[in-house]
Design an enzyme around this catalytic site. Structure first.
Site, PDB file in Angstrom:
ATOM      1  N   GLU A  65      -4.480   7.756  -3.173  1.00 49.82           N
ATOM      2  CA  GLU A  65      -5.016   6.473  -2.735  1.00 49.82           C
ATOM      3  C   GLU A  65      -5.318   5.551  -3.912  1.00 49.82           C
ATOM      4  O   GLU A  65      -5.267   4.325  -3.771  1.00 49.82           O
ATOM      5  CB  GLU A  65      -6.280   6.684  -1.895  1.00 49.82           C
ATOM      6  N   HIS A 117       1.871   4.694  -2.708  1.00 51.88           N
ATOM      7  CA  HIS A 117       2.050   6.124  -2.413  1.00 51.88           C
ATOM      8  C   HIS A 117       3.453   6.583  -2.798  1.00 51.88           C
ATOM      9  O   HIS A 117       3.635   7.622  -3.441  1.00 51.88           O
ATOM     10  CB  HIS A 117       1.836   6.379  -0.918  1.00 51.88           C
ATOM     11  N   HIS A 156       0.834  -1.206   0.000  1.00 48.17           N
ATOM     12  CA  HIS A 156       0.000   0.000   0.000  1.00 48.17           C
ATOM     13  C   HIS A 156       0.870   1.258   0.000  1.00 48.17           C
ATOM     14  O   HIS A 156       0.665   2.176  -0.806  1.00 48.17           O
ATOM     15  CB  HIS A 156      -0.912  -0.021   1.232  1.00 48.17           C
ATOM     16  N   GLU A 157       1.860   1.281   0.896  1.00 45.06           N
ATOM     17  CA  GLU A 157       2.721   2.463   0.983  1.00 45.06           C
ATOM     18  C   GLU A 157       3.632   2.589  -0.233  1.00 45.06           C
ATOM     19  O   GLU A 157       4.000   3.699  -0.635  1.00 45.06           O
ATOM     20  CB  GLU A 157       3.533   2.440   2.274  1.00 45.06           C
TER      21      GLU A 157
END
Length: 492
Positions: free
Chosen positions: A287, A261, A257-258
């Site tokens: 996101e 980003h 997930h990170e």
């Protein structure tokens, strides 16, 4: 061009100082000694005062007035748009309020972490009440008679409104709830992973996954924190994760997930470095990258096959009988407490709960003293499960402690954008599943870099998605994807 050049040179210094402030926040969450919290709060407050004075310097207004927009190209006009928006917002906020918010939220972060670890709501609520009071003041100052919540939301998703978000949620909720009920009522009950997975091995695989998804280690690093996050932009983009030796998926998918980003920030055109265009255009678009990396790509059947084999190599077992059982475990639907660990079907219901509560808080219709009770009642209603402890309830997220009101709905906006992007990506990259089955995502991440990431703040949020997909963003592709994926998995 003199006024424009002077404005951009000045903005570059302001952006550099903002990056320093971001680095202080990263340090606070990763390696800062606990005893330094009060001093750090003073440092953050002082630096915020410096930044506020720069953002409201009369010369900024004079330069903006003097610039001849007709002489600018598209990128320069976009720079001007962002600077003007920031200038107007900064001018509406008193410096003392801006500094106080920075100081209080820096201190609140540590108090929240202590309260969460001890499951002690009372330890945190007085500080949260102070944060909410300040954010209400900020919202009123920014709104200038308009909707206070919209004024806060605009900081994270320019152009979005609370009413628009609420309408989208009303359209999404019936299909999500209906899908959830069909899944939970089916005769398929995938087992979670079992076994022990050492921290060192998890971090080894997490780094491999990050590399396969394009994270640039020359300009980034991976550390541990209570709540995973990404910090920085340009040539210094840092990510964090957390480890639970009984659940490797927590670490791996938090990391992935990170990475979404971080890859977004690393993928922005270097020409925009230390300028308003040199960051992700909105948290919703941000996101979209983290969620498509984590879910549509990382939780796909193809990639799960590779990950199942890799975990078996590192740990001697994957925690599942075979690749199909592993895929089912990764995508297991259950009414858990924790948003960051929620399956794709339940995730947006978590966001809807937080969105409704924070709108009520900012409007003054809900007070902090009543927040835990309101949370627990809503969770019981939405998920059919009673909250067993505060760390599984109102204390689980860091966002409100650091003043991020208006941030939560951008998570679901990101999911909606990701659904649109995945539809376009599948059409553009026919080899996608074959690539993911080998553990590689280069073709997917290259497409996202070209069509989304490199633009930074060049376009408005919805325009970024429209240009990449060829259609206006809407919730339909996400809901269709969820129904197809989980319908097949649960044989509905």
């Amino acid at each position: 061009m003199g006024a424009y050049d002077d404005l951009i040179a000045y903005e570059r210094e302001t952006q550099a100082l903002a990056q320093v402030m971001g680095r202080l926040s990263w340090d606070q969450e990763t390696v800062m000694p606990k005893g330094a919290a009060h001093q750090r709060a003073e440092e953050m407050g002082a630096l915020e005062s410096v930044l506020h004075r720069r953002r409201t310097d009369p010369r900024v207004g004079e330069w903006l007035e003097a610039v001849d927009e007709t002489a600018l190209d598209h990128a320069a006009r976009a720079q001007l748009r962002h600077i003007l928006r920031g200038y107007i917002r900064a001018m509406r906020l008193p410096e003392t309020l801006s500094s106080q918010i920075a100081r209080v939220t820096s201190r609140a972060q540590g108090i929240w972490a202590e309260a969460r670890a001890a499951d002690d709501v009372a330890h945190f609520l007085p500080t949260l009440a102070e944060v909410v009071r300040l954010k209400r003041e900020e919202a009123a100052a920014l709104a200038q008679g308009g909707d206070p919540y919209d004024a806060l939301l605009d900081d994270y998703e320019p152009g979005a409104t609370g009413a628009g978000i609420a309408a989208m949620f009303d359209r999404m909720r019936p299909r999500l709830v209906e899908l959830r009920e069909r899944i939970l009522g089916s005769d398929r009950h995938p087992a979670p992973l079992s076994g022990r997975f050492g921290a060192e091995g998890q971090m080894t695989v997490a780094r491999e996954v990050a590399s396969h998804f394009g994270y640039d280690w020359r300009h980034g690093r991976l550390d541990h924190s209570v709540h995973p996050f990404t910090s920085g932009s340009g040539t210094d983009v840092r990510i964090t994760t957390r480890v639970d030796e009984g659940d490797p998926l927590n670490c791996l998918y938090s990391t992935l997930h990170e990475v979404g980003h971080g890859a977004y920030e690393q993928g922005i055109d270097p020409a925009y470095l230390l300028s308003p265009l040199g960051e992700g255009v909105s948290m919703g678009v941000h996101e979209s990258q983290s969620r498509i990396y984590e879910n549509q790509l990382g939780r796909s059947r193809a990639f799960c096959g590779w990950l199942h084999a890799r975990l078996a190599e590192v740990f001697g077992q994957s925690g599942a009988a075979d690749a199909d059982a592993f895929y089912a475990a990764v995508n297991r639907v259950h009414s858990g407490y924790i948003r960051t660990e929620a399956d794709e079907v339940h995730y947006n219901l978590h966001i809807m709960l937080r969105f409704d509560l924070e709108r009520e808080l900012i409007a003054g219709r809900l007070e902090v003293a009543d927040l835990e009770e309101a949370w627990n009642e809503r969770f019981q209603s939405d998920f059919g499960v009673a909250v067993d402890k505060p760390s599984n309830g109102v204390l689980q997220d860091v966002h409100w402690s650091v003043g991020l009101f208006g941030y939560f709905p951008t998570y679901t906006l990101g999911n909606v954008y990701a659904g649109c992007l995945y539809t376009a990506l599948c059409a553009a990259v026919p080899s996608l599943d074959d690539d993911l089955a080998r553990g590689h995502a280069e073709t997917a991440t290259a497409w996202l870099r070209e069509n989304v990431q490199r633009h930074g703040g060049l376009y408005e949020p919805a325009e970024v998605i429209q240009r990449a997909c060829g259609f206006d963003p809407h919730e339909g592709p996400l809901l269709d994807y969820l129904e197809a994926k989980f319908g097949a998995l649960y044989r509905l």
